[in-house]
Motif scaffolding. Structure first.
Motif, PDB file in Angstrom:
ATOM      1  N   GLY A 247      39.304  57.962  74.674  1.00 33.87           N
ATOM      2  CA  GLY A 247      40.035  57.520  75.850  1.00 33.87           C
ATOM      3  C   GLY A 247      39.547  58.103  77.155  1.00 33.87           C
ATOM      4  O   GLY A 247      40.318  58.230  78.117  1.00 33.87           O
ATOM      5  N   VAL A 248      38.252  58.464  77.219  1.00 30.99           N
ATOM      6  CA  VAL A 248      37.738  59.100  78.430  1.00 30.99           C
ATOM      7  C   VAL A 248      37.278  58.081  79.466  1.00 30.99           C
ATOM      8  O   VAL A 248      36.930  58.458  80.584  1.00 30.99           O
ATOM      9  N   ASP A 249      37.292  56.798  79.100  1.00 37.14           N
ATOM     10  CA  ASP A 249      36.768  55.764  80.002  1.00 37.14           C
ATOM     11  C   ASP A 249      37.704  54.562  80.025  1.00 37.14           C
ATOM     12  O   ASP A 249      37.294  53.442  79.699  1.00 37.14           O
TER      13      ASP A 249
ATOM     14  N   PHE B  66      26.930  44.289  70.911  1.00 34.38           N
ATOM     15  CA  PHE B  66      25.877  45.288  70.983  1.00 34.38           C
ATOM     16  C   PHE B  66      26.317  46.668  70.482  1.00 34.38           C
ATOM     17  O   PHE B  66      25.492  47.534  70.212  1.00 34.38           O
ATOM     18  N   PHE B  67      27.627  46.888  70.313  1.00 35.41           N
ATOM     19  CA  PHE B  67      28.082  48.137  69.713  1.00 35.41           C
ATOM     20  C   PHE B  67      27.525  48.313  68.298  1.00 35.41           C
ATOM     21  O   PHE B  67      27.476  49.433  67.780  1.00 35.41           O
TER      22      PHE B  67
ATOM     23  N   MET C  84      31.083  54.081  72.279  1.00 33.83           N
ATOM     24  CA  MET C  84      32.161  54.135  71.305  1.00 33.83           C
ATOM     25  C   MET C  84      32.891  55.468  71.347  1.00 33.83           C
ATOM     26  O   MET C  84      34.113  55.526  71.172  1.00 33.83           O
ATOM     27  N   ASP C  85      32.168  56.537  71.593  1.00 34.35           N
ATOM     28  CA  ASP C  85      32.802  57.845  71.715  1.00 34.35           C
ATOM     29  C   ASP C  85      33.751  57.864  72.920  1.00 34.35           C
ATOM     30  O   ASP C  85      34.838  58.449  72.856  1.00 34.35           O
TER      31      ASP C  85
ATOM     32  N   SER D 190      31.774  62.673  62.726  1.00 36.62           N
ATOM     33  CA  SER D 190      30.466  62.312  63.257  1.00 36.62           C
ATOM     34  C   SER D 190      30.149  60.845  63.071  1.00 36.62           C
ATOM     35  O   SER D 190      29.223  60.322  63.685  1.00 36.62           O
ATOM     36  N   HIS D 191      30.924  60.163  62.197  1.00 36.86           N
ATOM     37  CA  HIS D 191      30.656  58.741  61.972  1.00 36.86           C
ATOM     38  C   HIS D 191      31.515  57.927  62.927  1.00 36.86           C
ATOM     39  O   HIS D 191      32.724  57.865  62.781  1.00 36.86           O
ATOM     40  N   ILE D 192      30.894  57.329  63.929  1.00 32.52           N
ATOM     41  CA  ILE D 192      31.635  56.549  64.916  1.00 32.52           C
ATOM     42  C   ILE D 192      31.391  55.082  64.644  1.00 32.52           C
ATOM     43  O   ILE D 192      30.265  54.609  64.661  1.00 32.52           O
TER      44      ILE D 192
END
Length: 574
Positions: free
Chosen positions: A315-317, A135-136, A309-310, A10-12
């Protein structure tokens, strides 16, 4: 990009996950780089030493750990949240015998086969770039580096360390070359590639892009999200002890001079050298227009940052569609900055072309491993001469289709197989950016959509079939990690941007008892461990670079590795 182990799912944290993903006596001969574009590999012949002397004529001196982490390592002082650094005890050398026994008296019989330095993950950064992903940080404190404005004085101090060191600490043999293992820049901007080439070859670099009269990055933005070194703003970094340093930004944007390496050097390609943020195809995409344009996004919501970040983590984007959508959504919130054409992202051929520019030759070789064949083909893999008994092979593990993890295509895998066969009677060292555990990216290469991509397990299996392979040497994970791979050693080295900011000396000896030893010794930059906030000289900034990195919120203390991952002697049967 890199991943941080030991964290809950859960910690990204963007910076975090980007860091774990992830007998010639004593002389060495250097020769011309081999062509990666040739249909069949051509065996190399030994060349002359860079000073024109004959190979093998320069003798070893008495080994010494001076100037390395064998002698001393930067060590935190005090009990506060923010810690100053000082001189501390060195790290001992650990003998590892998983692949071969350590026979008595081997050091008396040995001859040196190789002596060189690995740089990795320098991440030279244009901190005023319109598409820096600061901004991340809204989604995690470790998603932005407060110290990254000092990457240029930091790398120059590392160059100075190698120039002062001159010889391998285990054998006393002269160091013959430096090889980088990727992420030489950070954002795939032409100006960052030029800084990298200048830093290693010698010359002056001006980090102040955009408006030459003022700084236009996040560190004077008024946003508490970022460290503001020159103002009294109670930002979130000052809340954990970061200092106020008047004049810091002016000093950080001042020109930096590099003496250049006094030995030849070779270049290996990393995902940050091609992909925006290490993740997204840049050249020819929407990213090009943003990079050279005059608008910059400084902050977003925590939910948006975590969503982005997710997408990167899983790798979905790979094409950066979420970033493009975000920029459109926040169009009215973009701040004006000064456009700069030098921020244009580079294609693979353009990257090679810069290497071949003779103003960046330094101590050579011309192209630093890349040749006209690489320029014509666009392939960024090649072979080169390490010594008359050792060949070096530099791979390109970056997937042009996007995503921070790596892989290689079938054509490159087959070329590697042929090259190792052609040098079956010599020892081989393989270099790449990604380690085996970070090679799981199957995104197709847009220029070769039908070509299969191959991961770390296949790489290990191929290298194990070639008994002449001594080591696979890489970076990317920003972590010191050394693993036995049955017939060879895999050696990953920490970055020079995240603490502990290290490079690695590697010396290889034939022990003349049926074994080979690979000595690995970590080095810090030449900057003093202690800092002085009033010393904003180039050296003072390099020292501050290390201290700020140590204290960076979200920094992963496990990147230093275990003792068995640092200063070692790695035994192999041969």
């Amino acid at each position: 990009m890199h991943s941080r182990s030991g964290r809950s799912a859960s910690h990204i944290d963007r910076r975090g996950f980007l860091a774990a993903a992830g007998a010639v006596g004593t002389g060495l001969a250097l020769g011309a780089a081999g062509s990666a574009a040739a249909d069949e590999p051509v065996p190399h012949t030994p060349g002359a030493l860079p000073d024109g002397g004959a190979a093998g004529t320069e003798t070893a001196a008495a080994p010494t750990g001076a100037g390395t982490t064998l002698a001393s390592v930067a060590t935190p002082r005090g009990t506060g949240t923010y810690k100053r650094l000082g001189d501390g005890p060195g790290w001992p050398r650990v003998v590892r015998t998983e692949l071969a026994p350590a026979r008595a008296d081997r050091t008396r019989r040995r001859t040196t086969l190789a002596s060189f330095v690995q740089f990795t993950d320098l991440h030279l950064t244009d901190v005023q770039h319109p598409l820096r992903y600061e901004f991340f940080r809204a989604g995690g404190e470790g998603a932005w580096r407060p110290h990254e404005a000092l990457t240029l004085p930091g790398v120059v101090s590392l160059v100075e360390r190698v120039n002062k060191l001159r010889r391998g600490p285990a054998t006393g043999t002269p160091l013959r070359f430096v090889i980088t293992t990727g992420d030489n820049g950070d954002e795939n901007a032409k100006i960052e590639a030029e800084w990298f080439l200048t830093a290693l070859s010698g010359g002056r670099m001006n980090p102040n892009t955009g408006d030459p009269r003022r700084y236009e990055g996040v560190q004077n933005s008024g946003l508490k999200l970022y460290w503001h070194p020159e103002s009294s703003l109670r930002d979130q970094d000052k809340a954990v002890g970061y200092p106020r340093i008047p004049g810091y930004l002016n000093a950080a944007m001042r020109s930096v001079n590099s003496p250049g390496l006094t030995i030849p050097w070779y270049s290996t390609f990393g995902n940050h050298d091609l992909l925006s943020g290490g993740c997204y195809p840049a050249a020819g995409s929407f990213i090009t227009d943003v990079a050279v344009g005059g608008k910059k996004l400084y902050t977003i919501s925590a939910d948006e940052a975590k969503w982005l970040m997710d997408g990167e983590l899983h790798g979905v984007d790979p094409k950066g569609k979420r970033i493009e959508e975000l920029l459109r959504k926040h169009k009215k919130e973009l701040r004006s900055v000064t456009p700069d054409a030098r921020r244009v992202p580079l294609t693979q051929r353009q990257y090679v072309g810069l290497h071949l520019d003779r103003k960046y030759t330094g101590r050579g070789p011309v192209g630093h491993g890349y040749t006209k064949d690489n320029l014509d083909s666009g392939n960024l893999y090649y072979s080169f001469r390490v010594s008359d008994r050792v060949v070096g092979i530099s791979l390109d593990s970056t997937d042009p289709g996007g995503h921070y993890q790596g892989s290689i295509g079938t054509a490159q895998l087959d070329w590697l197989d042929r090259t190792l066969k052609a040098h079956r009677d010599e020892y081989a060292l393989v270099f790449s950016h990604h380690p085996s555990w970070s090679m799981n990216n199957t995104v197709p290469d847009p220029s070769r959509p039908n070509e299969q991509r191959h991961g770390g397990d296949e790489m290990i299996a191929l290298l194990q079939r070639h008994k002449n392979v001594l080591a696979w040497i890489n970076g990317h994970s920003h972590r010191n990690r050394i693993r036995p791979r049955g017939t060879f050693w895999e050696i990953a080295t920490a970055s020079h941007v995240d603490y502990p900011q290290l490079a690695r000396v590697i010396e290889i000896t034939d022990n003349r008892d049926g074994t080979i030893s690979l000595y690995t010794t970590l080095i810090e930059s030449a900057a003093p461990h202690r800092t002085d906030y009033h010393d904003l000289s180039q050296t003072g900034l390099a020292a501050l670079y290390r201290e700020l990195a140590f204290n960076a919120p979200g920094n992963d203390p496990t990147l230093v590795g275990e003792a068995t991952d640092r200063n070692t002697e790695l035994l192999l049967k041969r």
